[in-house]
Design a protein around this motif. Structure first.
Motif, PDB file in Angstrom:
ATOM      1  N   TYR A   1     -29.611   8.272  -8.344  1.00 28.95           N
ATOM      2  CA  TYR A   1     -30.272   9.242  -9.049  1.00 28.95           C
ATOM      3  C   TYR A   1     -29.674   9.936 -10.365  1.00 28.95           C
ATOM      4  N   PHE A   2     -28.196   9.979 -10.141  1.00 31.68           N
ATOM      5  CA  PHE A   2     -27.467  10.408 -11.393  1.00 31.68           C
ATOM      6  C   PHE A   2     -27.180   9.187 -12.411  1.00 31.68           C
ATOM      7  N   TYR A   3     -27.180   8.079 -12.057  1.00 34.15           N
ATOM      8  CA  TYR A   3     -26.416   6.991 -13.296  1.00 34.15           C
ATOM      9  C   TYR A   3     -27.252   5.859 -13.355  1.00 34.15           C
ATOM     10  N   ASN A   4     -27.667   5.296 -12.047  1.00 31.60           N
ATOM     11  CA  ASN A   4     -28.345   3.944 -12.467  1.00 31.60           C
ATOM     12  C   ASN A   4     -29.859   4.010 -12.840  1.00 31.60           C
ATOM     13  N   GLN A   5     -30.645   4.935 -12.381  1.00 28.13           N
ATOM     14  CA  GLN A   5     -31.918   5.031 -12.759  1.00 28.13           C
ATOM     15  C   GLN A   5     -32.259   6.585 -13.353  1.00 28.13           C
ATOM     16  N   LYS A   6     -31.337   7.282 -12.997  1.00 25.93           N
ATOM     17  CA  LYS A   6     -31.843   8.692 -13.353  1.00 25.93           C
ATOM     18  C   LYS A   6     -33.015   9.224 -12.951  1.00 25.93           C
ATOM     19  N   PRO A   7     -33.255  10.444 -12.505  1.00 24.79           N
ATOM     20  CA  PRO A   7     -34.280  11.288 -11.564  1.00 24.79           C
ATOM     21  C   PRO A   7     -35.707  10.704 -11.797  1.00 24.79           C
ATOM     22  N   GLU A   8     -36.187  10.559 -13.085  1.00 24.19           N
ATOM     23  CA  GLU A   8     -37.593  10.359 -12.948  1.00 24.19           C
ATOM     24  C   GLU A   8     -37.927   8.673 -12.557  1.00 24.19           C
ATOM     25  N   GLU A   9     -37.035   7.758 -13.144  1.00 25.78           N
ATOM     26  CA  GLU A   9     -37.216   6.710 -12.503  1.00 25.78           C
ATOM     27  C   GLU A   9     -36.723   6.446 -11.177  1.00 25.78           C
ATOM     28  N   PHE A  10     -35.789   7.146 -10.635  1.00 23.13           N
ATOM     29  CA  PHE A  10     -35.292   7.168  -9.110  1.00 23.13           C
ATOM     30  C   PHE A  10     -36.512   7.174  -8.190  1.00 23.13           C
ATOM     31  N   PHE A  11     -37.534   8.385  -8.820  1.00 17.29           N
ATOM     32  CA  PHE A  11     -38.707   8.587  -7.810  1.00 17.29           C
ATOM     33  C   PHE A  11     -39.701   7.600  -8.063  1.00 17.29           C
ATOM     34  N   LYS A  12     -39.968   7.376  -9.365  1.00 14.06           N
ATOM     35  CA  LYS A  12     -41.188   6.294  -9.708  1.00 14.06           C
ATOM     36  C   LYS A  12     -40.812   4.807  -9.091  1.00 14.06           C
ATOM     37  N   SER A  13     -39.540   4.397  -9.122  1.00 14.03           N
ATOM     38  CA  SER A  13     -39.382   3.197  -8.416  1.00 14.03           C
ATOM     39  C   SER A  13     -39.456   3.212  -6.907  1.00 14.03           C
ATOM     40  N   ARG A  14     -39.351   4.393  -6.329  1.00 18.03           N
ATOM     41  CA  ARG A  14     -39.643   4.300  -4.982  1.00 18.03           C
ATOM     42  C   ARG A  14     -41.289   4.580  -4.475  1.00 18.03           C
ATOM     43  N   ILE A  15     -41.705   5.379  -5.336  1.00 15.57           N
ATOM     44  CA  ILE A  15     -43.196   5.204  -5.276  1.00 15.57           C
ATOM     45  C   ILE A  15     -43.874   3.734  -5.280  1.00 15.57           C
ATOM     46  N   ARG A  16     -43.285   3.024  -6.259  1.00 17.05           N
ATOM     47  CA  ARG A  16     -43.977   1.646  -6.495  1.00 17.05           C
ATOM     48  C   ARG A  16     -43.591   0.873  -5.121  1.00 17.05           C
ATOM     49  N   LYS A  17     -42.134   1.024  -4.870  1.00 23.36           N
ATOM     50  CA  LYS A  17     -41.743   0.116  -3.515  1.00 23.36           C
ATOM     51  C   LYS A  17     -42.478   0.715  -2.340  1.00 23.36           C
ATOM     52  N   HIS A  18     -42.680   1.846  -1.902  1.00 21.48           N
ATOM     53  CA  HIS A  18     -43.541   2.173  -0.891  1.00 21.48           C
ATOM     54  C   HIS A  18     -44.995   2.226  -1.165  1.00 21.48           C
ATOM     55  N   ASN A  19     -45.485   1.992  -2.228  1.00 19.79           N
ATOM     56  CA  ASN A  19     -46.819   2.451  -2.474  1.00 19.79           C
ATOM     57  C   ASN A  19     -47.343   3.698  -1.965  1.00 19.79           C
ATOM     58  N   SER A  20     -46.781   4.513  -2.269  1.00 20.47           N
ATOM     59  CA  SER A  20     -46.959   5.899  -1.570  1.00 20.47           C
ATOM     60  C   SER A  20     -46.183   6.911  -2.487  1.00 20.47           C
TER      61      SER A  20
ATOM     62  N   THR B   1     -53.943   1.626   0.184  1.00 24.32           N
ATOM     63  CA  THR B   1     -53.822  -0.111   0.403  1.00 24.32           C
ATOM     64  C   THR B   1     -52.953  -0.570   1.354  1.00 24.32           C
ATOM     65  N   SER B   2     -52.109   0.441   1.785  1.00 23.47           N
ATOM     66  CA  SER B   2     -51.026   0.004   2.824  1.00 23.47           C
ATOM     67  C   SER B   2     -51.270  -0.818   3.863  1.00 23.47           C
ATOM     68  N   GLU B   3     -50.739  -1.459   4.403  1.00 24.32           N
ATOM     69  CA  GLU B   3     -51.016  -2.416   5.656  1.00 24.32           C
ATOM     70  C   GLU B   3     -50.358  -1.553   6.831  1.00 24.32           C
ATOM     71  N   THR B   4     -49.672  -0.368   6.766  1.00 24.46           N
ATOM     72  CA  THR B   4     -49.783   0.415   8.089  1.00 24.46           C
ATOM     73  C   THR B   4     -50.924   0.814   8.730  1.00 24.46           C
ATOM     74  N   PRO B   5     -51.229   0.379   9.988  1.00 21.58           N
ATOM     75  CA  PRO B   5     -52.308   0.844  10.495  1.00 21.58           C
ATOM     76  C   PRO B   5     -52.495   2.258  10.959  1.00 21.58           C
ATOM     77  N   PRO B   6     -53.791   2.979  10.536  1.00 22.52           N
ATOM     78  CA  PRO B   6     -53.711   4.256  10.965  1.00 22.52           C
ATOM     79  C   PRO B   6     -54.090   4.477  12.428  1.00 22.52           C
ATOM     80  N   ASP B   7     -53.073   5.393  12.713  1.00 18.10           N
ATOM     81  CA  ASP B   7     -53.463   5.782  14.403  1.00 18.10           C
ATOM     82  C   ASP B   7     -54.530   7.255  14.629  1.00 18.10           C
ATOM     83  N   LEU B   8     -54.816   7.561  13.254  1.00 18.48           N
ATOM     84  CA  LEU B   8     -55.677   8.718  13.217  1.00 18.48           C
ATOM     85  C   LEU B   8     -56.417   9.076  11.880  1.00 18.48           C
ATOM     86  N   ALA B   9     -57.574   9.534  11.777  1.00 21.20           N
ATOM     87  CA  ALA B   9     -57.920   9.771  10.548  1.00 21.20           C
ATOM     88  C   ALA B   9     -58.222  11.114  10.257  1.00 21.20           C
ATOM     89  N   VAL B  10     -58.275  11.805   9.157  1.00 19.63           N
ATOM     90  CA  VAL B  10     -58.504  13.126   8.800  1.00 19.63           C
ATOM     91  C   VAL B  10     -59.489  13.516   7.940  1.00 19.63           C
TER      92      VAL B  10
END
Length: 523
Positions: free
Chosen positions: A80-99, A37-46
């Motif tokens: 990664y080490f303190y504010n979020q810890k590893p799992e939330e560190f990655f999950k928050s960025r998945i949500r942020k980037h929708n990827s 659902t990203s708004e980034t336009p594709p420049d190619l499709a596979v």
């Protein structure tokens, strides 16, 4: 020459009878892949083949950025080490980037790792790119964006740091296959003897104190078992005596301290562990004691090494690493995690395991055999589910050899030659597009024909469970050995006990487990 396939003839994926239970977890195997659902336009499709046809995936620009020099990596490290810890560190960025594919900095950075920049692959479809040795290399990437000093391993680059394209890789991996094959007849008797002694001691401590630590006795038992089974030597009868677990733990910390968290606040942990390398000289004498044990206990294995063209010295250093770091370290993390998961699943599961295990052993004349073990469908599934939900090695790295396209469930991404690729396995093996109730421990997830199909997504060993380690790949040489000994642990527990209770907490490596009750076998 040792076989290049798994040295343990364990049939991990037997054919299933037609009345096998089918599980809803497998409906996703034919689920159509939806476009991003990203708004980034594709420049190619596979074109991507799915279970119900084919679908064109848009090629997206890899989202995310590395931030300003110094500041960006330091901010990511704090998260990664303190504010979020590893799992939330990655999950928050998945949500942020929708990827599930994005750019990020990985610790330690700073003075230890010059370049912390990676492309994260955090779903079950993109992650296998890390195993494709035609497209990626694994040279010096076992611990990620930094490599520990070779002074910690006798001056040698150990097998774990070699890429399959390097000449020594095939020789050293063949040596490990030979080691595993040579010890196969000692594994069952030595495991039972060693862990019977361990549980006897745990029972005494429990009776005296109302609780009993599992981790400490398990660490000692693991090394004693490996010494007796793999090398035919009882460590207690050597100069090591019972010191090996402490020596190994200290040495492992010196290897991994830049990416470990020991629970200290940032103002202490950062300067102590994550800013500068600890001097290898501080652990040299400890390591030499371990090295001497393997040099003196590995006559047959070292002779095979010389036949393969490896010096006895290099072979012995590799045996230290494979046995202490890879195998003992894996057991140190995995065994408490399995005990914790089975305990938390409750008495009903424990009674079912006891009934299955004892019934099969009884039907085989009271003896545990490899064939009998294959009949224990629930027990096998519990071990696989433990490896899925809490894989003992959370991180995987590889560097792109060439430009190529990586696909996630929703999109495709171009990576460039030289880019460092990274996967956080605890998210990958809990991919909700593959596993139903992905965050839950489901004991019978891998039972039956449909459950068996999910094993290709079980990738704890640096490769799918449905494939075998060879000299040409980087899958763990002891993959089947680890599965085997973990099964033996579950079997030993339920030979002795109907059920048990624990207290569990977090530890720097794995889980902290204390038994609070052990109810002895009553049927």
């Amino acid at each position: 020459m040792a076989s290049v396939s798994s040295p343990f003839p364990i049939s991990l994926h037997p054919r299933i009878k037609s009345n096998a239970v089918k599980h809803p977890t497998t409906r996703v195997l034919t689920r159509p892949i939806k476009a991003s659902t990203s708004e980034t336009p594709p420049d190619l499709a596979v074109a991507t083949r799915t279970g119900s046809g084919s679908k064109n995936l848009p090629i997206r620009t890899i989202p995310g950025n590395y931030g300003l020099p110094i500041i960006g990596p330091f901010k990511d490290k704090l998260d990664y080490f303190y504010n979020q810890k590893p799992e939330e560190f990655f999950k928050s960025r998945i949500r942020k980037h929708n990827s599930t594919v994005f750019r990020v900095n990985m610790p330690p950075g700073g003075f230890i790792a010059e370049n912390p920049q990676v492309v994260a692959l955090l779903d079950a479809k993109s992650f296998p790119a890390l195993f494709d040795v035609d497209k990626v290399e694994k040279k010096d990437l076992f611990t990620g964006t930094f490599m520990p000093s070779t002074e910690l391993t006798g001056g040698y680059r150990i097998l774990s740091y070699l890429d399959p394209s390097e000449p020594n890789h095939a020789k050293l991996k063949s040596l490990l296959f030979y080691l595993l094959k040579s010890c196969r007849n000692r594994v069952f008797p030595e495991f039972r003897a060693t862990y019977s002694e361990m549980f006897d001691s745990i029972e005494k401590e429990l009776a005296a104190n109302g609780k009993a630590d599992f981790g400490g006795p398990a660490d000692g038992a693991a090394f004693n078992f490996l010494g007796r089974a793999m090398y035919g030597t009882n460590p207690a009868d050597t100069e090591l005596k019972s010191d090996a677990p402490g020596l190994i733990t200290k040495w492992v910390v010196f290897n991994l301290h830049p990416i470990l968290s020991v629970g200290l606040p940032a103002f202490l942990q950062e300067p102590l562990l994550h800013t500068f390398r600890l001097p290898p000289s501080l652990v040299k004498s400890d390591y030499q004691r371990l090295y001497k044990f393997f040099l003196e206990s590995s006559g047959e294995i070292l002779a095979e090494a010389e036949r393969l063209g490896i010096s006895r010295e290099e072979a012995a250093h590799n045996l230290v690493f494979a046995t202490c770091f890879n195998t003992w370290g894996g057991m140190k993390i995995l065994f408490p995690n399995v005990v914790k998961r089975v305990a938390r699943a409750g008495t009903n599961l424990q009674i079912r395991l006891a009934e299955e295990i004892r019934s099969v052993i009884k039907s085989n004349g009271g003896e545990l055999t490899m064939g009998g073990m294959e009949q224990m469908e629930l027990m096998k599934s519990v071990v696989f589910e433990s490896l899925r939900i809490e894989p003992p090695v959370p991180h995987q790295y590889a560097r792109a050899k060439k430009d190529f396209v990586i696909e996630s469930h929703d999109a495709a991404f171009k990576v460039k030659a030289g880019e460092l690729l990274y996967g956080y396995q605890p998210l990958v093996t809990k991919d909700p597009k593959i596993f139903d109730r992905a965050e839950e421990f489901v004991p019978d997830r891998f039972v039956g024909e449909e459950g068996e199909k999910l094993l290709r997504y079980l990738v704890w060993s640096n490769g799918p469970e449905t494939e075998n380690p060879t000299v040409g790949n980087k899958q763990c040489a002891g993959k089947d050995f680890v599965v085997l000994v973990t099964r033996l642990l579950v079997i030993e527990i339920f030979r002795r006990y109907d059920s048990f209770d624990i207290d569990a907490g977090a530890a720097s490596l794995g889980s902290s487990v204390n038994f609070t009750s052990l109810r002895k076998a009553s049927f």
